[in-house]
Structures are given as C-alpha cells and as structure tokens.
Motif scaffolding. Structure first.
Motif, PDB file in Angstrom:
ATOM      1  N   ASP A  57      46.244  40.960  42.138  1.00 59.60           N
ATOM      2  CA  ASP A  57      44.835  42.551  42.860  1.00 59.60           C
ATOM      3  C   ASP A  57      44.688  42.655  41.481  1.00 59.60           C
ATOM      4  OD1 ASP A  57      46.611  42.325  45.546  1.00 59.60           O
ATOM      5  OD2 ASP A  57      47.775  43.331  44.591  1.00 59.60           O
ATOM      6  N   VAL A  58      45.120  42.904  40.493  1.00 63.79           N
ATOM      7  CA  VAL A  58      44.502  43.018  39.185  1.00 63.79           C
ATOM      8  C   VAL A  58      44.652  42.159  37.310  1.00 63.79           C
ATOM      9  CG1 VAL A  58      43.891  45.081  37.419  1.00 63.79           C
ATOM     10  CG2 VAL A  58      44.480  45.860  40.198  1.00 63.79           C
ATOM     11  N   ILE A  59      43.851  41.754  37.228  1.00 63.78           N
ATOM     12  CA  ILE A  59      44.455  40.846  35.924  1.00 63.78           C
ATOM     13  C   ILE A  59      43.927  41.888  34.708  1.00 63.78           C
ATOM     14  CG2 ILE A  59      43.212  39.075  34.609  1.00 63.78           C
ATOM     15  CD1 ILE A  59      43.107  37.412  36.962  1.00 63.78           C
ATOM     16  N   ILE A  60      44.464  42.188  33.472  1.00 56.73           N
ATOM     17  CA  ILE A  60      44.173  43.076  32.928  1.00 56.73           C
ATOM     18  C   ILE A  60      44.470  41.855  31.119  1.00 56.73           C
ATOM     19  CG2 ILE A  60      45.303  44.295  30.645  1.00 56.73           C
ATOM     20  CD1 ILE A  60      46.480  46.306  33.478  1.00 56.73           C
ATOM     21  N   VAL A  61      43.405  42.191  30.518  1.00 60.00           N
ATOM     22  CA  VAL A  61      42.983  41.484  29.470  1.00 60.00           C
ATOM     23  C   VAL A  61      43.391  42.323  27.806  1.00 60.00           C
ATOM     24  CG1 VAL A  61      41.512  40.506  28.430  1.00 60.00           C
ATOM     25  CG2 VAL A  61      41.051  40.021  30.601  1.00 60.00           C
ATOM     26  N   VAL A 111      39.308  38.300  41.068  1.00 59.15           N
ATOM     27  CA  VAL A 111      38.309  38.383  40.697  1.00 59.15           C
ATOM     28  C   VAL A 111      37.152  39.059  42.220  1.00 59.15           C
ATOM     29  CG1 VAL A 111      36.416  36.528  40.244  1.00 59.15           C
ATOM     30  CG2 VAL A 111      39.150  36.633  38.950  1.00 59.15           C
ATOM     31  N   LYS A 112      37.988  38.438  42.887  1.00 57.69           N
ATOM     32  CA  LYS A 112      36.996  39.366  44.404  1.00 57.69           C
ATOM     33  C   LYS A 112      36.482  40.670  44.522  1.00 57.69           C
ATOM     34  CE  LYS A 112      38.380  35.689  47.586  1.00 57.69           C
ATOM     35  NZ  LYS A 112      38.853  35.377  49.117  1.00 57.69           N
ATOM     36  N   GLU A 113      37.537  42.199  44.156  1.00 57.80           N
ATOM     37  CA  GLU A 113      37.209  42.809  43.656  1.00 57.80           C
ATOM     38  C   GLU A 113      36.734  43.036  42.805  1.00 57.80           C
ATOM     39  OE1 GLU A 113      41.131  44.735  45.537  1.00 57.80           O
ATOM     40  OE2 GLU A 113      40.877  43.194  47.672  1.00 57.80           O
ATOM     41  N   ASP A 114      36.636  42.316  41.840  1.00 59.51           N
ATOM     42  CA  ASP A 114      35.926  42.989  40.500  1.00 59.51           C
ATOM     43  C   ASP A 114      37.343  43.605  39.713  1.00 59.51           C
ATOM     44  OD1 ASP A 114      33.930  42.771  38.382  1.00 59.51           O
ATOM     45  OD2 ASP A 114      33.553  44.768  39.378  1.00 59.51           O
ATOM     46  N   ARG A 115      38.380  43.839  39.894  1.00 60.07           N
ATOM     47  CA  ARG A 115      39.211  43.779  39.243  1.00 60.07           C
ATOM     48  C   ARG A 115      40.317  43.778  38.059  1.00 60.07           C
ATOM     49  NH1 ARG A 115      41.615  47.858  42.210  1.00 60.07           N
ATOM     50  NH2 ARG A 115      42.439  48.722  40.354  1.00 60.07           N
ATOM     51  N   ALA A 155      47.407  52.633  33.146  1.00 64.51           N
ATOM     52  CA  ALA A 155      47.562  52.737  34.751  1.00 64.51           C
ATOM     53  C   ALA A 155      46.657  53.072  35.638  1.00 64.51           C
ATOM     54  CB  ALA A 155      48.280  54.135  35.057  1.00 64.51           C
ATOM     55  N   LYS A 156      44.524  53.007  34.777  1.00 66.94           N
ATOM     56  CA  LYS A 156      43.979  53.922  34.736  1.00 66.94           C
ATOM     57  C   LYS A 156      43.267  52.142  35.798  1.00 66.94           C
ATOM     58  CE  LYS A 156      42.769  57.921  33.029  1.00 66.94           C
ATOM     59  NZ  LYS A 156      41.396  58.535  31.886  1.00 66.94           N
ATOM     60  N   ALA A 157      42.758  51.506  34.866  1.00 64.12           N
ATOM     61  CA  ALA A 157      43.017  49.657  35.557  1.00 64.12           C
ATOM     62  C   ALA A 157      43.491  49.997  36.385  1.00 64.12           C
ATOM     63  CB  ALA A 157      43.140  49.373  34.228  1.00 64.12           C
ATOM     64  N   ILE A 158      44.906  49.805  36.619  1.00 56.37           N
ATOM     65  CA  ILE A 158      45.826  49.361  37.785  1.00 56.37           C
ATOM     66  C   ILE A 158      45.626  50.314  39.449  1.00 56.37           C
ATOM     67  CG2 ILE A 158      47.906  49.145  38.801  1.00 56.37           C
ATOM     68  CD1 ILE A 158      48.161  47.623  35.878  1.00 56.37           C
ATOM     69  N   TYR A 159      45.726  51.692  38.613  1.00 52.23           N
ATOM     70  CA  TYR A 159      45.338  52.510  39.816  1.00 52.23           C
ATOM     71  C   TYR A 159      44.348  53.849  39.366  1.00 52.23           C
ATOM     72  CZ  TYR A 159      50.176  50.712  41.048  1.00 52.23           C
ATOM     73  OH  TYR A 159      50.740  49.943  41.199  1.00 52.23           O
ATOM     74  N   PRO A 160      43.221  52.955  39.642  1.00 52.25           N
ATOM     75  CA  PRO A 160      42.262  54.547  39.031  1.00 52.25           C
ATOM     76  C   PRO A 160      41.458  55.674  40.177  1.00 52.25           C
ATOM     77  CG  PRO A 160      40.903  52.714  40.151  1.00 52.25           C
ATOM     78  CD  PRO A 160      42.736  51.977  39.683  1.00 52.25           C
ATOM     79  N   GLU A 161      42.517  55.500  41.598  1.00 53.55           N
ATOM     80  CA  GLU A 161      41.976  56.093  42.639  1.00 53.55           C
ATOM     81  C   GLU A 161      42.971  57.782  42.113  1.00 53.55           C
ATOM     82  OE1 GLU A 161      45.448  53.425  43.522  1.00 53.55           O
ATOM     83  OE2 GLU A 161      43.176  53.397  42.381  1.00 53.55           O
ATOM     84  N   ALA A 162      44.087  57.124  41.314  1.00 57.41           N
ATOM     85  CA  ALA A 162      45.385  58.299  41.357  1.00 57.41           C
ATOM     86  C   ALA A 162      45.017  59.237  40.416  1.00 57.41           C
ATOM     87  CB  ALA A 162      46.618  57.316  40.201  1.00 57.41           C
TER      88      ALA A 162
END
Length: 326
Positions: A260-264, A288-292, A316-323
């Motif tokens: 769901d998320v790719i972190i570089v 990639v589809k969701e620009d994450r 955490a912000k990269a994965i769950y920005p809504e939180a």
C-alpha cells in the motif's frame, strides 16, 4: 571617680539591652543562612558530574574516566549527534566525513570515514575517541594504533532498537559528565514515541509497507530484527518483507507483494520517487496507483541518536498521514 563608674555601668547596661533585644531575631538569620548554604551545597553536589566513573564499552574494555573529557573525536555519525545534543560543541575536535548534523558538525575537522586518519587523530591529542561497534571489522587496527598512543578508544554499542539507543545515549552522557542532559534527551524521545504510538493505535486499516534502502538492480529492504521493523510494529503497519535482517528483493517480488505504501530511505539517486514509480510493472502496485511512494530522511530513521524518535514520526506520517491531520 563615682561619675566615671556610673557612666561605665550605664554603657554595660545599654549593651546588655541591645543584646537581649537582638537574641530573638539573630538565630533565625543564622539558621536561614545555614539552610541556604546547605541547600546550595546540596544542589551543587547533585549537579556535579560523578567522577571518576568506570564504564565497560561494547567490546568488553573497561574505562575509568577521572574527569570529563575536554577534547573528543567521534568516529560515527550517531555518536556525533549524541555528543552535540549533550552540549559538547566546544569539546568535539574531530568528526567523520559523513557527519552533517547539526550544522556545527560541518565546521569540525574531518578525520575520514570508515578509513580514518590515525595520525591526524593522534596529533589532535583527544582525551577520548568514541568509535562504534559497527566499525570494528574495518577499524580495529586503527583503533589499536590510537590506543597504543595512549588515547582511549571507547567503542559504543551498535544499537539495534530504541531501548539500546537510550542506553547508548545514557552511557555517552556518563562518560562525558552529561548524565542529566542524557536523561532529558531520552525522556523527550520516549515522550515523542508515546505520542506517535498513541496517534496511530486506532488506525482503521492496517497498511502493508515496503521499505527500500537502495535502488535497482540491487534493491535491499529491512526485514525482521531491524530498526525499521520495530518502527513498523510500533505504529501498527505490516512489513511485506518477512525475511530476517536485510534482504535483497527483486522488482518482481515487490510487484507481487503489492504494498500500500513504498518508503524510500536513501537520497543518492536524483528524483528517486519518480524513478521508483516508473519501474517496469510498478504501475500496477497500489502504492504507485495511489501516489504513496514517499521518501524519508534516511539519517533520521537510521542514525541511532536523539533524532530517531522524529524519524519514527516521519515514517508514521508517510504511512498514516490521516492520523496526523495531513
């Protein structure tokens, strides 16, 4: 003669009256002075560094620090960040070529990287050199040369989790006479970790995450037993890499895992986020589809020092920005 004695007796009587009048207040003044002196002495004793202090380093060598070191060389970026956070700017005389935080580190004399300049370090005449267990295989010979020159080389543990990072900070604090400052740093880090964990504990959908630390064709990713795994566990995210330690992952496997998320976690490749998105087959990945596909500061998330808690928050912000209201 009689008049003289009358004057003398009158003076004695007046003096006694003054003394009697002063007895009710004077002891209180003395007591207050004594209490203030005792309190000041107690505060000074509590604030004073506890020297001599005996510590054992990561490779089993025992050191007795008779006093706080006045000249320090750091051979690891995480050590350097800790030393600066402890307020030892004036004492730090040498750092590695890679040390770039805080900005003051850029102004310090550079002593090399994994291959450090032994002669240069010895010429500096430091009271202690703080090395790191991670550099033992490549640095032991140089460390020994420094020791042979009469300069202590204290090898700091290569921390593998938050608790060991806290321990490292406290140890360096003890060795440098900055125990209170070290305790404050650790307390602030723990508070930040608790804050991040609290904000992410109630996320509705657990995200599946892929973290990469190098670019194709050799894509390496952290698995079980790594710092990143601990961070993901703290915030309730799932690592798609199930191997132990660090694993070499093919692009095809990443597509198969469909994170769901790719972190570089690196910055040596220009426009790396776009580069990742444009890899063959990656257009089908949810991240990639969701620009994450998100790049984070690798120094904050990998250097085991005071900024590690901020690194956790960035992940955490990269994965769950809504939180975090983002």
């Amino acid at each position: 003669m009689k008049k003289f004695w009358q004057l003398w007796l009158t003076a004695i009587f007046a003096a006694l009256l003054l003394t009697a009048c002063g007895t009710s207040d004077e002891p209180k003044k003395e007591d207050a002075t004594e209490q203030t002196s005792e309190q000041t002495a107690g505060d000074s004793e509590q604030a004073a560094p506890a020297f001599p202090v005996t510590l054992t380093d990561a490779v089993g060598n025992e050191f007795t620090f008779e006093e706080a070191p006045k000249k320090i060389v750091s051979l690891q970026s995480s050590n350097t960040e800790i030393l600066f956070a402890l307020g030892l700017n004036d004492e730090i005389v040498g750092v590695t070529d890679f040390d770039n935080y805080p900005e003051e580190a850029l102004e310090k004399e550079k002593v090399g990287g994994m291959q450090f300049n032994v002669e240069q370090i010895i010429a500096m005449g430091p009271d202690v050199v703080f090395a790191n267990e991670m550099g033992q295989s490549s640095g032991e010979e140089g460390w020994q040369q420094i020791r042979d020159a009469g300069i202590p080389v204290f090898v700091v543990k290569n921390a593998k989790n938050f608790d060991e990072t806290y321990e490292t900070i406290n140890t360096i604090g003890e060795a440098t006479g900055k125990t209170e400052e070290a305790e404050k740093i650790v307390a602030d880090m723990k508070a930040k970790v608790d804050e991040v964990v609290a904000k992410t504990k109630d996320v509705e959908t657990k995200k599946r995450v892929f973290v990469e630390t190098s670019d194709a064709p050799d894509i390496y990713a952290p698995g079980k037993g790594t710092f990143m795994q601990e961070m993901l566990d703290m915030i309730g995210a799932e690592n798609v890499v199930t191997a132990d330690d660090w694993a070499l992952i093919s692009p095809e496997e990443i597509v198969k895992q469909n994170p769901d998320v790719i972190i570089v976690m690196y910055s040596y490749v220009p426009d790396i986020v776009e580069s990742v998105k444009n890899r063959d087959g990656f257009s089908d990945i949810t991240a990639v589809k969701e620009d994450r596909v998100i790049q984070v500061d690798e120094n904050m998330t990998s250097r085991t020092g005071p900024r590690l808690a901020l690194g956790l928050e960035e992940v955490a912000k990269a994965i769950y920005p809504e939180a975090f209201g983002e």
